[in-house]
Scaffold this motif. Structure first.
Motif, mmCIF file in Angstrom:
data_model
loop_
_atom_site.group_PDB
_atom_site.id
_atom_site.type_symbol
_atom_site.label_atom_id
_atom_site.label_comp_id
_atom_site.label_asym_id
_atom_site.label_seq_id
_atom_site.Cartn_x
_atom_site.Cartn_y
_atom_site.Cartn_z
ATOM 1 N N TYR A 26 0.814 -1.216 0.000
ATOM 2 C CA TYR A 26 0.000 0.000 0.000
ATOM 3 C C TYR A 26 0.843 1.261 0.000
ATOM 4 O O TYR A 26 0.425 2.305 -0.475
ATOM 5 N N SER A 29 1.469 2.382 -3.520
ATOM 6 C CA SER A 29 0.269 3.000 -4.090
ATOM 7 C C SER A 29 0.082 4.409 -3.559
ATOM 8 O O SER A 29 -0.275 5.322 -4.304
ATOM 9 N N LEU A 30 0.347 4.582 -2.253
ATOM 10 C CA LEU A 30 0.173 5.919 -1.675
ATOM 11 C C LEU A 30 1.212 6.889 -2.242
ATOM 12 O O LEU A 30 0.911 8.068 -2.477
ATOM 13 N N ARG A 34 0.475 10.374 -4.142
ATOM 14 C CA ARG A 34 1.011 11.698 -3.813
ATOM 15 C C ARG A 34 1.639 12.359 -5.032
ATOM 16 O O ARG A 34 1.535 13.579 -5.211
ATOM 17 N N ARG A 41 -1.752 19.604 -8.377
ATOM 18 C CA ARG A 41 -1.459 20.949 -7.867
ATOM 19 C C ARG A 41 -0.750 21.788 -8.922
ATOM 20 O O ARG A 41 -1.034 22.983 -9.072
ATOM 21 N N ASP B 15 3.635 2.603 11.156
ATOM 22 C CA ASP B 15 4.227 2.789 9.838
ATOM 23 C C ASP B 15 5.336 3.824 9.976
ATOM 24 O O ASP B 15 5.064 5.002 10.160
ATOM 25 N N GLN B 19 3.124 6.975 5.829
ATOM 26 C CA GLN B 19 2.621 7.162 4.464
ATOM 27 C C GLN B 19 1.188 7.681 4.414
ATOM 28 O O GLN B 19 0.909 8.630 3.683
ATOM 29 N N PRO B 20 0.244 7.093 5.190
ATOM 30 C CA PRO B 20 -1.124 7.626 5.097
ATOM 31 C C PRO B 20 -1.193 9.089 5.509
ATOM 32 O O PRO B 20 -1.868 9.892 4.865
ATOM 33 N N ARG B 22 1.162 11.368 5.289
ATOM 34 C CA ARG B 22 1.713 12.238 4.237
ATOM 35 C C ARG B 22 0.727 12.373 3.080
ATOM 36 O O ARG B 22 0.601 13.447 2.479
ATOM 37 N N THR B 23 0.038 11.281 2.788
ATOM 38 C CA THR B 23 -0.928 11.345 1.690
ATOM 39 C C THR B 23 -2.098 12.242 2.061
ATOM 40 O O THR B 23 -2.613 12.993 1.232
ATOM 41 N N ALA B 26 -0.994 15.691 1.571
ATOM 42 C CA ALA B 26 -0.958 16.023 0.136
ATOM 43 C C ALA B 26 -2.357 16.391 -0.356
ATOM 44 O O ALA B 26 -2.533 17.335 -1.122
ATOM 45 N N LEU B 79 -8.359 7.176 4.131
ATOM 46 C CA LEU B 79 -6.958 7.057 4.543
ATOM 47 C C LEU B 79 -6.809 6.940 6.050
ATOM 48 O O LEU B 79 -5.712 6.741 6.551
ATOM 49 N N ALA B 82 -4.898 2.030 9.269
ATOM 50 C CA ALA B 82 -3.476 1.681 9.251
ATOM 51 C C ALA B 82 -3.016 1.257 7.861
ATOM 52 O O ALA B 82 -1.929 1.606 7.424
ATOM 53 N N ARG B 83 -3.873 0.489 7.140
ATOM 54 C CA ARG B 83 -3.470 0.036 5.810
ATOM 55 C C ARG B 83 -4.526 0.439 4.790
ATOM 56 O O ARG B 83 -5.378 -0.359 4.419
ATOM 57 N N PRO B 84 -4.465 1.681 4.352
ATOM 58 C CA PRO B 84 -5.538 2.158 3.466
ATOM 59 C C PRO B 84 -5.500 1.496 2.094
ATOM 60 O O PRO B 84 -4.434 1.057 1.635
ATOM 61 N N LEU B 85 -6.662 1.429 1.472
ATOM 62 C CA LEU B 85 -6.742 0.910 0.105
ATOM 63 C C LEU B 85 -6.188 1.960 -0.858
ATOM 64 O O LEU B 85 -6.120 3.136 -0.536
ATOM 65 N N ALA B 86 -5.817 1.501 -2.051
ATOM 66 C CA ALA B 86 -5.304 2.431 -3.055
ATOM 67 C C ALA B 86 -6.430 3.340 -3.529
ATOM 68 O O ALA B 86 -7.612 3.020 -3.406
#
Lengths: 130, 111
Positions: A26, A29-30, A34, A41, B15, B19-20, B22-23, B26, B79, B82-86
């Motif tokens: 995952y 993918s993340l 981003r 953006r 993690d 990652q989640p 930061r996403t 974003a 998101l 802990a383990r988000p889907l794409a």
């Protein structure tokens, strides 16, 4: 030719991407998401630049102002569409375990933005000098 | 809208790359960019005085902005585990559609 057809298929039925290959970690993918958002953006910044040229440079001649604004808006729309296309292609490559797709788009975008910036400087300097 | 709790995916695994998180940030940055562009668009629409067409344009710009907010907020909720889907292709297309709609709106107004 098959590349073009493949690309069109991805645009028409992007859902199929999720059925191919194996789901990657995952985190990959993340990271791809981003990167996609960073391109969105960039696209939004270009669209905002188009609005800004039209609103904040009223001294320019109509033709110059409108063509600059339209160029930036078109570039922004293109950048957004390309962002989602590139995201889908990267996602598919990761699912299939292939190399990520390479692209010339960043170079083209940099060159176009550079040309637009230089043109703006020239136009503003001459517009205000004359 | 009552939050999807439960399911084995919500185990609080650590993690180290966040990652989640930061996403999510974003998506927030992108929402801010969209807000700036939407404000410019609305300003542009009512530039030549408040007319019926201008107000309609401003309302359309605001609608696109709200659409982007909904898309982004939905993703932020996804998101929050802990383990988000794409990201789903549909959501990606919706987000990009909002950007392209703002560009098209700009073309219509500038022209």
């Amino acid at each position: 030719m098959s590349g073009l057809r493949e690309g069109l298929r991805l645009w028409v039925a992007p859902k199929r991407v999720q059925e191919e290959g194996e789901t990657p970690d995952y985190r990959f993918s993340l990271a791809n998401e981003r990167t996609f958002l960073a391109w969105v953006r960039t696209a939004l910044a270009l669209v905002g630049g188009g609005f800004a040229v039209d609103q904040f440079l009223p001294e320019l001649r109509w033709g110059v102002r409108v063509s600059m604004a339209l160029a930036l808006l078109a570039l922004g729309a293109m950048c957004a569409l390309r962002a989602v296309n590139h995201w889908v292609r990267c996602e598919r490559a990761m699912r299939r375990g292939e190399d990520l797709p390479v692209t010339r788009f960043p170079t083209v975008l940099s060159l176009v933005v550079g040309v637009v910036a230089v043109a703006m400087v020239v136009v503003v300097v001459f517009g205000w000098a004359g | 809208m009552s939050g999807q709790v439960g399911g084995p995916a919500v185990e609080p695994a650590r993690d180290p790359g966040l990652q989640p998180e930061r996403t999510r940030l974003a998506w927030r940055r992108t929402t801010l960019s969209a807000t700036v562009v939407a404000v410019l668009a609305v300003k542009q629409a009512v530039h030549d005085g408040v007319t019926g067409v201008g107000l309609l344009g401003a309302a359309l710009g605001a609608l696109v902005w709200v659409g982007f907010l909904v898309v982004a907020h939905g993703r932020l909720r996804e998101l929050d585990r802990a383990r988000p889907l794409a990201l789903s292709p549909r959501r990606a297309w919706l987000a990009v559609g909002c950007g392209v709609a703002l560009a098209g709106f700009g073309v219509a107004v500038v022209w």
